[in-house]
Design an enzyme around this catalytic site. Structure first.
Site, short mmCIF file in Angstrom:
data_model
loop_
_atom_site.label_atom_id
_atom_site.label_comp_id
_atom_site.label_asym_id
_atom_site.label_seq_id
_atom_site.Cartn_x
_atom_site.Cartn_y
_atom_site.Cartn_z
N SER A 126 0.86 -1.17 0.00
CA SER A 126 0.00 0.00 0.00
C SER A 126 0.91 1.23 0.00
CB SER A 126 -0.87 -0.05 1.26
OG SER A 126 -1.59 1.14 1.42
N LYS A 152 -1.35 -0.80 -4.11
CA LYS A 152 -2.57 -0.08 -3.78
C LYS A 152 -2.16 1.36 -3.52
CE LYS A 152 -5.15 -0.04 0.25
NZ LYS A 152 -5.84 -0.75 1.34
N LYS A 154 -3.03 5.12 -2.27
CA LYS A 154 -3.97 5.92 -1.49
C LYS A 154 -4.35 7.13 -2.33
CE LYS A 154 -4.13 3.68 2.49
NZ LYS A 154 -5.38 3.18 3.08
N ASP A 179 -7.36 3.30 -2.88
CA ASP A 179 -8.12 3.33 -1.62
C ASP A 179 -8.27 4.78 -1.17
OD1 ASP A 179 -9.25 2.93 0.85
OD2 ASP A 179 -7.48 2.01 1.78
N GLU A 205 -11.38 1.17 -3.47
CA GLU A 205 -11.73 0.81 -2.09
C GLU A 205 -12.31 2.00 -1.33
OE1 GLU A 205 -8.46 -1.04 -0.13
OE2 GLU A 205 -9.31 -0.84 1.87
N ASP A 230 -14.26 -1.42 3.12
CA ASP A 230 -13.35 -1.58 4.26
C ASP A 230 -14.12 -1.06 5.49
OD1 ASP A 230 -11.43 -1.18 6.26
OD2 ASP A 230 -9.92 -0.33 4.95
N LYS A 254 -10.33 -6.73 8.20
CA LYS A 254 -9.31 -6.36 9.18
C LYS A 254 -9.75 -6.87 10.54
CE LYS A 254 -7.69 -2.12 6.97
NZ LYS A 254 -7.97 -0.68 6.83
N GLY A 282 -4.45 -4.10 6.19
CA GLY A 282 -3.42 -3.83 7.19
C GLY A 282 -3.64 -2.50 7.88
MG LIG Z 1 -8.78 0.75 3.32
#
Ligand SMILES: [Mg+2]
Length: 361
Positions: A126, A152, A154, A179, A205, A230, A254, A282
């Protein structure tokens, strides 16, 4: 605990350069120690939980309650904890420590207690928000050189189409996920759909606020990418409702968010049965929380690579004697020893400890 991060990690809700968190250490009468990491952050930014709220609920309710149980096992604790609303991350840390103890006693790895079978689990990385698209491309390049296969990114309003396009130009075949950690308003759906489709993003996400289930359902309809939830999924009813509304085509599980490894596995099964691919998310865990995540990801329901990078992605020293390293095919090895199966470094632990609080029977 306080651990400095290798580099600051920026998401749509803020920057972290050191992680503050709680560890729960349960000491059994036979001298064994069970460990659980509480993933609540210093400030209540990811969810309403924080280090302070977790410390309060642990020392006021969860731990004294646990010590009064005639048989303090994970199932009995779960029943006790269920009386209280919320505080999932605090609760999950206790359940994790109990599972660690139980698995040690049985001489089996923790993965076996939650139905894990794989010996290695597939992982991705990420990547936080950077100061420029060029920097992001360099950062991604470094991770790919290290061996990670999917990244991934952000994103947030103002940091989306342009940086993602830069990564796509540099790596035409790369599997890209994004995400947003709830950063967009539902009215941004058309824009997101446009750039994510054009740039071949595989998964978007949690673009909208956690309760905006309908907005996620609208985005999911006919999208050429998966829409992943999420923050919206915190328990079984919220997952059932989201599935009924067709608000997700991927599920991030998670342990902390849903209140423990047992619930996490249950949600993964539910998602999998509904035909939604599931993966382990995570929370910048130290090696202790990371080990638990790796055990969880070894269960058969998890079909997409987790956000479970090697230790050196986040920390120079992640509290373990033998850090997790990236293996062939972008994988981490599932520890085989009893319980968490990792050796915690006493020296690192001492160095990272800021305060200890003891709760006795
Ligand atoms: Mg997330």
């Amino acid at each position: 605990m306080e651990l400095p991060l290798v580099e600051p990690f920026e998401t749509s809700f803020g920057v972290e350069d050191r992680r503050r968190f709680l560890l729960v250490r349960l000491e059994a009468r036979d001298g064994r120690l069970g460990w659980g990491e509480c993933v609540a952050t210093r400030e209540p930014l990811y969810s309403s939980e924080s280090v302070a709220t977790s410390e309060w609920v642990l020392s006021r309710y969860f731990l004294p309650g646990l010590l009064r149980l005639p048989r303090p096992d994970p199932a009995a604790f779960e029943q006790l904890a269920r009386r209280f609303r919320g505080h999932h991350m605090a609760r999950a840390a206790v359940e994790a420590a109990l599972l660690d103890l139980e698995a040690q006693r049985r001489g089996r790895p923790l993965s076996a207690s939650i139905g894990g079978r794989r010996r290695r689990v597939e992982v991705g990385v990420s990547v936080g928000i950077q100061s420029s698209p060029e920097r992001l491309v360099r950062r991604v390049g470094r991770y790919l050189d290290t061996g990670y296969r999917r990244v991934k990114l952000k994103v947030r309003p103002g940091w989306d189409a342009r940086p993602v396009a830069a990564v796509r130009r540099a790596y035409p075949d790369l599997e890209i996920w994004v995400d947003a950690n709830q950063a967009y308003r539902p009215t941004a759906a058309e824009r997101i759909r446009t750039w994510a489709s054009r740039l071949g993003v595989a998964q978007v996400e949690q673009p909208f606020p956690e309760r905006a289930i309908r907005a996620h359902a609208d985005l999911t309809r006919g999208a050429p990418f998966r829409v992943c939830l999420d923050e919206s999924v915190v328990d079984r009813p919220s997952l059932d409702d989201a599935l009924a509304a067709r608000a997700l085509t991927s599920l991030n599980v998670k342990v902390g968010r849903v209140g423990g490894p047992r619930t996490a596995r249950g949600l993964a099964r539910r998602g999998d049965r509904a035909g939604v691919p599931v993966w382990v998310g995570g929370m910048l865990e130290s090696g202790i929380g990371r080990a638990l995540n790796v055990h969880l990801a070894s269960a058969p329901e998890f079909s997409l690579p987790g956000d479970l990078s090697a230790s050196d992605r986040y920390y120079h020293d992640d509290l373990l004697e033998r850090p997790f390293t990236l293996g062939p095919g972008s994988t981490l090895e599932v520890p085989r020893g009893p319980g968490l199966g990792v050796e915690i470094s006493e020296r690192s632990l001492r160095r990272a400890t800021r305060r200890v609080r003891t709760v006795r029977p």
